[in-house]
Design a protein around this motif. Structure first.
Motif, PDB file in Angstrom:
ATOM      1  N   LEU A   1       3.912  -2.691   3.922  1.00 52.20           N
ATOM      2  CA  LEU A   1       4.127  -4.047   3.432  1.00 52.20           C
ATOM      3  C   LEU A   1       2.987  -4.962   3.865  1.00 52.20           C
ATOM      4  O   LEU A   1       2.227  -4.617   4.782  1.00 52.20           O
ATOM      5  CB  LEU A   1       5.457  -4.572   3.951  1.00 52.20           C
ATOM      6  CG  LEU A   1       6.687  -3.716   3.607  1.00 52.20           C
ATOM      7  CD1 LEU A   1       7.934  -4.280   4.275  1.00 52.20           C
ATOM      8  CD2 LEU A   1       6.874  -3.597   2.106  1.00 52.20           C
ATOM      9  N   PRO A   2       2.859  -6.129   3.264  1.00 50.23           N
ATOM     10  CA  PRO A   2       1.765  -7.043   3.627  1.00 50.23           C
ATOM     11  C   PRO A   2       1.738  -7.426   5.110  1.00 50.23           C
ATOM     12  O   PRO A   2       0.659  -7.685   5.654  1.00 50.23           O
ATOM     13  CB  PRO A   2       2.036  -8.269   2.750  1.00 50.23           C
ATOM     14  CG  PRO A   2       2.747  -7.724   1.563  1.00 50.23           C
ATOM     15  CD  PRO A   2       3.605  -6.606   2.103  1.00 50.23           C
ATOM     16  N   ASP A   3       2.890  -7.412   5.771  1.00 46.14           N
ATOM     17  CA  ASP A   3       2.902  -7.758   7.199  1.00 46.14           C
ATOM     18  C   ASP A   3       2.567  -6.573   8.104  1.00 46.14           C
ATOM     19  O   ASP A   3       2.595  -6.676   9.324  1.00 46.14           O
ATOM     20  CB  ASP A   3       4.247  -8.360   7.598  1.00 46.14           C
ATOM     21  CG  ASP A   3       5.410  -7.379   7.511  1.00 46.14           C
ATOM     22  OD1 ASP A   3       5.193  -6.178   7.223  1.00 46.14           O
ATOM     23  OD2 ASP A   3       6.555  -7.818   7.747  1.00 46.14           O
ATOM     24  N   GLY A   4       2.279  -5.401   7.503  1.00 45.75           N
ATOM     25  CA  GLY A   4       1.906  -4.220   8.259  1.00 45.75           C
ATOM     26  C   GLY A   4       3.044  -3.252   8.524  1.00 45.75           C
ATOM     27  O   GLY A   4       2.806  -2.108   8.926  1.00 45.75           O
ATOM     28  N   ASP A   5       4.288  -3.683   8.329  1.00 46.10           N
ATOM     29  CA  ASP A   5       5.428  -2.781   8.524  1.00 46.10           C
ATOM     30  C   ASP A   5       5.409  -1.680   7.475  1.00 46.10           C
ATOM     31  O   ASP A   5       4.973  -1.893   6.335  1.00 46.10           O
ATOM     32  CB  ASP A   5       6.756  -3.534   8.402  1.00 46.10           C
ATOM     33  CG  ASP A   5       7.072  -4.382   9.614  1.00 46.10           C
ATOM     34  OD1 ASP A   5       6.390  -4.235  10.654  1.00 46.10           O
ATOM     35  OD2 ASP A   5       8.009  -5.205   9.520  1.00 46.10           O
TER      36      ASP A   5
ATOM     37  N   GLU B   1       0.850  -1.187   0.000  1.00 48.76           N
ATOM     38  CA  GLU B   1       0.000   0.000   0.000  1.00 48.76           C
ATOM     39  C   GLU B   1       0.889   1.241   0.000  1.00 48.76           C
ATOM     40  O   GLU B   1       1.723   1.410   0.887  1.00 48.76           O
ATOM     41  CB  GLU B   1      -0.878   0.011   1.247  1.00 48.76           C
ATOM     42  CG  GLU B   1      -1.739   1.245   1.365  1.00 48.76           C
ATOM     43  CD  GLU B   1      -2.455   1.330   2.713  1.00 48.76           C
ATOM     44  OE1 GLU B   1      -2.995   2.424   2.986  1.00 48.76           O
ATOM     45  OE2 GLU B   1      -2.465   0.352   3.468  1.00 48.76           O
ATOM     46  N   THR B   2       0.715   2.099  -0.984  1.00 49.07           N
ATOM     47  CA  THR B   2       1.486   3.346  -1.029  1.00 49.07           C
ATOM     48  C   THR B   2       0.820   4.349  -0.108  1.00 49.07           C
ATOM     49  O   THR B   2      -0.347   4.705  -0.302  1.00 49.07           O
ATOM     50  CB  THR B   2       1.542   3.896  -2.472  1.00 49.07           C
ATOM     51  OG1 THR B   2       2.102   2.896  -3.323  1.00 49.07           O
ATOM     52  CG2 THR B   2       2.369   5.172  -2.532  1.00 49.07           C
ATOM     53  N   ARG B   3       1.570   4.808   0.897  1.00 48.63           N
ATOM     54  CA  ARG B   3       1.039   5.767   1.878  1.00 48.63           C
ATOM     55  C   ARG B   3       1.359   7.203   1.470  1.00 48.63           C
ATOM     56  O   ARG B   3       0.552   8.087   1.635  1.00 48.63           O
ATOM     57  CB  ARG B   3       1.617   5.475   3.265  1.00 48.63           C
ATOM     58  CG  ARG B   3       1.481   4.014   3.706  1.00 48.63           C
ATOM     59  CD  ARG B   3       0.113   3.669   4.150  1.00 48.63           C
ATOM     60  NE  ARG B   3      -0.077   4.334   5.442  1.00 48.63           N
ATOM     61  CZ  ARG B   3      -1.215   4.421   6.060  1.00 48.63           C
ATOM     62  NH1 ARG B   3      -2.282   3.898   5.533  1.00 48.63           N
ATOM     63  NH2 ARG B   3      -1.329   5.029   7.213  1.00 48.63           N
ATOM     64  N   GLU B   4       2.574   7.425   0.957  1.00 44.04           N
ATOM     65  CA  GLU B   4       3.010   8.745   0.487  1.00 44.04           C
ATOM     66  C   GLU B   4       3.917   8.537  -0.710  1.00 44.04           C
ATOM     67  O   GLU B   4       4.594   7.518  -0.818  1.00 44.04           O
ATOM     68  CB  GLU B   4       3.801   9.485   1.572  1.00 44.04           C
ATOM     69  CG  GLU B   4       3.008   9.890   2.785  1.00 44.04           C
ATOM     70  CD  GLU B   4       3.871  10.609   3.821  1.00 44.04           C
ATOM     71  OE1 GLU B   4       4.768  11.385   3.414  1.00 44.04           O
ATOM     72  OE2 GLU B   4       3.654  10.382   5.015  1.00 44.04           O
TER      73      GLU B   4
END
Length: 182
Positions: free
Chosen positions: A31-35, A9-12
């Motif tokens: 990342l998929p693991d939330g990091d 997921e692109t946040r910025e």
């Protein structure tokens, strides 16, 4: 594919550095693991690469200085598309004429690839041009030093096979051309 479990997921997102020809984009991603982490990549316009044959089967190759590897590179004509290029075939014809002074009777798509999609958003469209002949002078960009060096296709193929030609675009074009049995 945003719902794929592998997707980031692109946040910025922003341009960290810009120069003629490309930008360096910096993103903060989840990342998929939330990091969360930063990811940088090179962003550039699409390019065209032409495998140009004359009527007798000679390939119109070029030699060009490549500063990044500090040597003359032997390969095929390649150029960046322009913002108003709606027709990739027209872009390929333009780049062939600019870099070699040649025009083609026919031009057809060979393959489209993302040559380095782990670190760049580059897309390269490959074409085969046939019936190429000189039609004028080269129209090189201010930072191009190019010498036209026609060679027999068998010689080009052997130079690729032996690793003498290291330009990835040329290696890919010739290899794919051989694969599809043109």
């Amino acid at each position: 594919m945003p719902d794929d479990p592998l997707a980031w997921e692109t946040r910025e997102s922003g341009v960290a550095y810009s120069c003629p020809g490309f930008d360096i984009v910096t993103q903060t991603v989840r990342l998929p693991d939330g990091d969360e982490t930063d990811f940088d990549y090179l962003s550039e316009p699409a390019s065209v690469c032409i495998l140009p044959f004359t009527a007798d089967g000679t390939v119109v190759c070029i030699e060009e200085w490549r500063q990044a590897v500090e040597r003359i590179n032997r390969g095929l004509p390649v150029g960046t598309t322009e913002p108003d290029d709606d027709d990739l075939e027209a872009a390929a014809r333009r780049e062939l004429a600019e870099e070699t002074g040649h025009v083609a009777d026919t031009i057809e798509p060979l393959v489209t690839v993302e040559p380095a999609n782990g670190l760049a958003d580059s897309v390269m469209h490959f074409f085969v041009a046939r019936g190429c002949e000189p039609a004028g002078e080269q129209r090189l960009d201010h930072d191009e030093s190019i010498r036209v060096t026609p060679m027999a296709y068998a010689e080009l193929l052997e130079a690729v096979r032996e690793g003498e030609i290291r330009d990835g675009r040329t290696v890919l074009a010739v290899s794919h051309f051989e694969l599809v049995g043109e």
